[in-house]
Design a protein around this motif. Structure first.
Motif, PDB file in Angstrom:
ATOM      1  N   THR A  61      11.915  10.549  42.507  1.00 15.57           N
ATOM      2  CA  THR A  61      13.089  11.293  42.067  1.00 15.57           C
ATOM      3  C   THR A  61      14.088  11.428  43.209  1.00 15.57           C
ATOM      4  O   THR A  61      13.703  11.768  44.338  1.00 15.57           O
ATOM      5  CB  THR A  61      12.684  12.703  41.600  1.00 15.57           C
TER       6      THR A  61
ATOM      7  N   ASP B   5      16.880  13.090  45.661  1.00 19.92           N
ATOM      8  CA  ASP B   5      17.214  14.441  46.087  1.00 19.92           C
ATOM      9  C   ASP B   5      18.633  14.809  45.659  1.00 19.92           C
ATOM     10  O   ASP B   5      18.957  15.982  45.477  1.00 19.92           O
ATOM     11  CB  ASP B   5      17.100  14.567  47.615  1.00 19.92           C
ATOM     12  N   ASP B   6      19.467  13.800  45.516  1.00 16.53           N
ATOM     13  CA  ASP B   6      20.843  14.009  45.078  1.00 16.53           C
ATOM     14  C   ASP B   6      21.378  12.679  44.562  1.00 16.53           C
ATOM     15  O   ASP B   6      20.820  11.623  44.842  1.00 16.53           O
ATOM     16  CB  ASP B   6      21.702  14.512  46.247  1.00 16.53           C
TER      17      ASP B   6
ATOM     18  N   THR C 250      23.006  10.111  41.278  1.00 15.08           N
ATOM     19  CA  THR C 250      22.600   9.733  39.922  1.00 15.08           C
ATOM     20  C   THR C 250      22.346   8.235  39.805  1.00 15.08           C
ATOM     21  O   THR C 250      22.899   7.431  40.555  1.00 15.08           O
ATOM     22  CB  THR C 250      23.676  10.119  38.884  1.00 15.08           C
TER      23      THR C 250
ATOM     24  N   SER D 198      18.564  11.986  38.135  1.00 12.15           N
ATOM     25  CA  SER D 198      19.356  12.845  39.004  1.00 12.15           C
ATOM     26  C   SER D 198      18.390  13.890  39.542  1.00 12.15           C
ATOM     27  O   SER D 198      17.198  13.896  39.201  1.00 12.15           O
ATOM     28  CB  SER D 198      20.497  13.515  38.236  1.00 12.15           C
ATOM     29  N   PHE D 199      18.886  14.803  40.371  1.00 13.14           N
ATOM     30  CA  PHE D 199      18.007  15.848  40.894  1.00 13.14           C
ATOM     31  C   PHE D 199      17.554  16.780  39.765  1.00 13.14           C
ATOM     32  O   PHE D 199      16.440  17.289  39.771  1.00 13.14           O
ATOM     33  CB  PHE D 199      18.725  16.644  41.982  1.00 13.14           C
ATOM     34  N   GLU D 200      18.422  16.950  38.751  1.00 16.80           N
ATOM     35  CA  GLU D 200      18.126  17.890  37.670  1.00 16.80           C
ATOM     36  C   GLU D 200      17.274  17.286  36.559  1.00 16.80           C
ATOM     37  O   GLU D 200      16.503  17.979  35.907  1.00 16.80           O
ATOM     38  CB  GLU D 200      19.419  18.427  37.050  1.00 16.80           C
ATOM     39  N   GLU D 201      17.442  15.974  36.296  1.00 17.73           N
ATOM     40  CA  GLU D 201      16.729  15.371  35.175  1.00 17.73           C
ATOM     41  C   GLU D 201      16.214  13.985  35.555  1.00 17.73           C
ATOM     42  O   GLU D 201      16.779  13.317  36.412  1.00 17.73           O
ATOM     43  CB  GLU D 201      17.636  15.271  33.945  1.00 17.73           C
ATOM     44  N   GLN D 202      15.142  13.589  34.871  1.00 16.18           N
ATOM     45  CA  GLN D 202      14.498  12.321  35.192  1.00 16.18           C
ATOM     46  C   GLN D 202      13.889  11.725  33.932  1.00 16.18           C
ATOM     47  O   GLN D 202      12.995  12.307  33.324  1.00 16.18           O
ATOM     48  CB  GLN D 202      13.395  12.557  36.244  1.00 16.18           C
TER      49      GLN D 202
END
Length: 342
Positions: free
Chosen positions: A54, A56-57, A59, A69-73
């Motif tokens: 994943t 860290d920052d 897209t 992205s950091f928020e979703e995978q």
């Protein structure tokens, strides 16, 4: 066909920044080669694209759809990305047919028919379907690995140094075959390699990676002929980098006055020549001397040193049948313009 877009990707492991804000667009159906020294971040980037890690920052997007992205995978198994690794990673206990059909959701007859079709596509005899991997050559194993990756109709193909374990002649033939198959299938492809010649020959787009970011991205011929800096130039092949004073489209260098590819620049800088731009001719009044010579079959690699204290040295390939010998004084002629580093 899928467009891949990476924006500001970052990944750190402890205090080490493996990726430092990487950005790249891979057009749909094209082939991009990522080349760089060991430890520069190439494998980390592939792992993020595949979904094995994943960011860290930043897209990752396929056709405008964010898959990481950091928020979703989006999980790796839902990205539909094909991967061919250095050793092929075939299952040793399965036949070629079963290896190819391993990830397919279909009955055995359908899998066998598809495996047969893919064998023909990658240039292998269908009679090999019943063999085990240890009954195949290295090049054949890599083609089976490609067939297995193609079986699930991937949106994107990732090639992680897939030819590096092969002998030189087999490597070139396998690379050509893989390139033709991927082009025919129209699959967007990323090749990661440390072999500069392989990257230049394979790709529509070349990305040179250094310290977790891209130093230059562009068409292979453009990047080779007009590298952004001396380090990039020398990584892509032998480069003769000379100090220069530039004005009115010409450079005053240790080789004499040379035309440059940027007539707008004036001042002190460095210029670059590629070895293929230079020709040696035996001359008693020549400004250079041939030193070490290394025979390599059709060519000899020679060390050329310009006269004078601290004169620069560089290496060139000349035909092995050339009459030049170690200790000869030579004149150097240059074709084309020198590339100017700003």
């Amino acid at each position: 066909m899928t467009e891949l877009k990476l924006q500001s990707l970052k990944k750190t492991y402890g205090s080490v920044a493996a990726l430092a804000g990487v950005g790249l667009t891979v057009p749909s159906g094209s082939r991009t080669a990522i080349v760089g020294p060991s430890g520069c971040g190439k494998t980390t980037l592939l792992r993020l694209i595949a979904g094995f890690d994943t960011p860290d920052d930043g897209t990752i997007a396929f056709d405008g759809e964010t898959v990481a992205s950091f928020e979703e995978q989006v999980p790796a198994h839902r990205r539909n990305v094909g991967i061919v690794a250095q050793d092929g990673c075939l299952f040793p206990h399965l036949t070629v047919a079963d290896n190819i059909g391993f990830g397919m959701k279909a009955d055995r007859a359908t899998k066998l028919a598809k495996a047969s079709e893919l064998m023909e596509m990658v240039g292998l005899d269908r009679a090999m379907l019943s063999r085990k991997p240890d009954e195949l050559s290295g090049g054949q194993q890599q083609r089976v690995a490609l067939a297995r990756a193609l079986a699930c109709r991937p949106r994107l193909m990732l090639l992680d140094e897939p030819f590096s374990a092969l002998d030189t002649g087999l490597r070139a033939a396998t690379r050509k075959a893989v390139s033709e198959v991927l082009s025919a299938a129209g699959i967007t492809t990323i090749l990661v390699t440390h072999d500069q010649a392989e990257a230049l020959a394979f790709a529509d787009q070349l990305a040179v990676m250094r310290a977790g970011n891209f130093s230059q991205v562009g068409a292979p011929r453009q990047v080779y002929a007009r590298p952004v800096d001396a380090e990039t130039a020398m990584f892509l092949g032998e480069a003769i980098v000379l100090p220069a004073v530039v004005g009115q489209g010409r450079a005053d260098t240790p080789l004499g006055s040379l035309a440059v590819d940027d007539a707008s620049y004036t001042g002190k800088t460095q210029v670059m020549l590629r070895p293929e731009q230079m020709t040696l001719q035996q001359s008693d009044t020549g400004a250079a001397v041939i030193g070490e010579m290394v025979f390599s079959g059709s060519t000899c690699e020679v060390l050329v040193t310009l006269e004078g204290e601290g004169g620069p040295s560089f290496r060139l390939d000349i035909p092995s049948l050339s009459p030049l010998a170690s200790g000869d004084r030579v004149a150097i002629s240059v074709s084309g313009a020198a590339h100017l580093f700003r």
